[in-house]
Design an enzyme around this catalytic site. Structure first.
Site, PDB file in Angstrom:
ATOM      1  N   SER A 124       0.919  -1.087   0.131  1.00  0.00           N
ATOM      2  CA  SER A 124       0.034  -0.003   0.031  1.00  0.00           C
ATOM      3  C   SER A 124       0.939   1.215  -0.016  1.00  0.00           C
ATOM      4  CB  SER A 124      -0.842  -0.155   1.183  1.00  0.00           C
ATOM      5  OG  SER A 124      -1.919  -1.134   1.026  1.00  0.00           O
ATOM      6  N   HIS A 129       5.908  10.942  -9.595  1.00  0.00           N
ATOM      7  CA  HIS A 129       7.172  11.743 -10.044  1.00  0.00           C
ATOM      8  C   HIS A 129       6.825  12.599 -11.318  1.00  0.00           C
ATOM      9  CE1 HIS A 129       9.595   8.654  -7.952  1.00  0.00           C
ATOM     10  NE2 HIS A 129       8.533   7.778  -8.239  1.00  0.00           N
ATOM     11  N   CYS A 152      -3.837  -2.611  -0.550  1.00  0.00           N
ATOM     12  CA  CYS A 152      -4.260  -3.831  -0.065  1.00  0.00           C
ATOM     13  C   CYS A 152      -5.079  -3.731   1.014  1.00  0.00           C
ATOM     14  CB  CYS A 152      -2.843  -4.438   0.298  1.00  0.00           C
ATOM     15  SG  CYS A 152      -3.011  -6.203   0.680  1.00  0.00           S
TER      16      CYS A 152
END
Length: 276
Positions: A124, A129, A152
């Site tokens: 998780s 970026h 998750c």
């Protein structure tokens, strides 16, 4: 749009499904001179610095209902930035509410981490970026931001889709969503997906569906969903940086429009295109 779970689905133990949304956005502009190109890169670098990106991914975590475990952020020289956020489905703070879970005194204690933390360490997370880019030929400059939201458990990254569109207002979006792993119901039967979906478009607000042309590639049996989005309307003024449309000749406007449309088509379709 709400992520609707499958009806009457009762799971045994922890939900082990990993759901990942990859959101790639592009901003394109025409910067006529080297000075304009440098100014555009500097503008993007300031507009989407590590601090701004941190505020965006923090809001993403809030929207999907995750708790933040750790944040790492970095601005790069000469340009670009990145943020990585570790998240969990449940609150994993210290027993004493006055303790800071990010304090090294707390996080560096000897002994094993709580099971829930171990389960989430590599699953998780939210990462972003940025990639400003330009080329001296043609005057085209672009900015790309890659955001990955991987969860998750029961929380779904799809909840943050519209917020990301609103935050970046991109010219082009390439979105991928996939579900991996399996969990089990109370009878031990494997469950490979726990919510309804046949397209990422199901979760895009109507106001954005009206703005963008969209195409899908779905491999449902593999739980892979891919959607590309490109703005329908083209106004040259929105793509000029450092130059006003009224300063250009009719011929220059036509040439610049062709260059921009070609650039956008190549990014959207992922291949070099002939002259347009």
């Amino acid at each position: 749009m709400e992520v609707k779970p499958l009806k009457k689905l009762k799971l045994y133990g922890f939900n082990n499904l990993t759901k990942t949304l990859s959101f790639n956005m592009y901003d394109i502009c025409y910067a006529k001179t080297p000075e304009h190109r440098d100014a555009y890169i500097q503008y993007i670098d300031e507009e989407y610095n590590a601090q701004r990106l941190t505020s965006i991914v923090t809001e993403v975590a809030r929207i999907v209902g995750a708790n933040i475990l750790n944040i790492a952020k970095q601005d790069y020289d000469p340009q670009g930035a990145s943020v990585t956020m570790l998240i969990a489905e449940e609150h994993l703070g210290p027993e004493n509410p006055d303790d800071n879970p990010f304090d090294p005194v707390y996080t560096d204690k000897e002994g094993p981490l709580p099971d829930a933390v171990v389960a989430h360490l590599d699953k998780s997370h939210i990462t972003v970026h940025t990639y400003p880019e330009s080329h001296p030929h043609g005057g085209i400059s672009t900015f790309r931001a890659d955001i990955d939201v991987s969860t998750c458990g029961q929380i779904s990254p799809l909840k943050a889709l519209n917020f990301l569109i609103e935050s970046f207002a991109p010219d082009i979006i390439v979105a991928d969503y996939r579900v991996r792993g399996f969990t089990r119901d109370v009878d031990g039967k494997k469950v490979f997906i726990d919510h309804k979906i046949n397209s990422i478009q199901n979760y895009v607000d109507r106001k954005y569906r009206d703005l963008y042309q969209m195409i899908d590639v779905t491999v449902f049996q593999e739980y892979i969903f891919h959607t590309k989005m490109i703005l329908k309307d083209f106004d040259l003024d929105n793509y000029l940086f450092g130059t006003a449309k009224k300063e250009l000749s009719i011929n220059d406007k036509r040439k610049i429009k062709q260059r921009l449309k070609k650039e956008m088509a190549e990014i959207f379709y992922g291949k070099n295109m002939p002259r347009m």
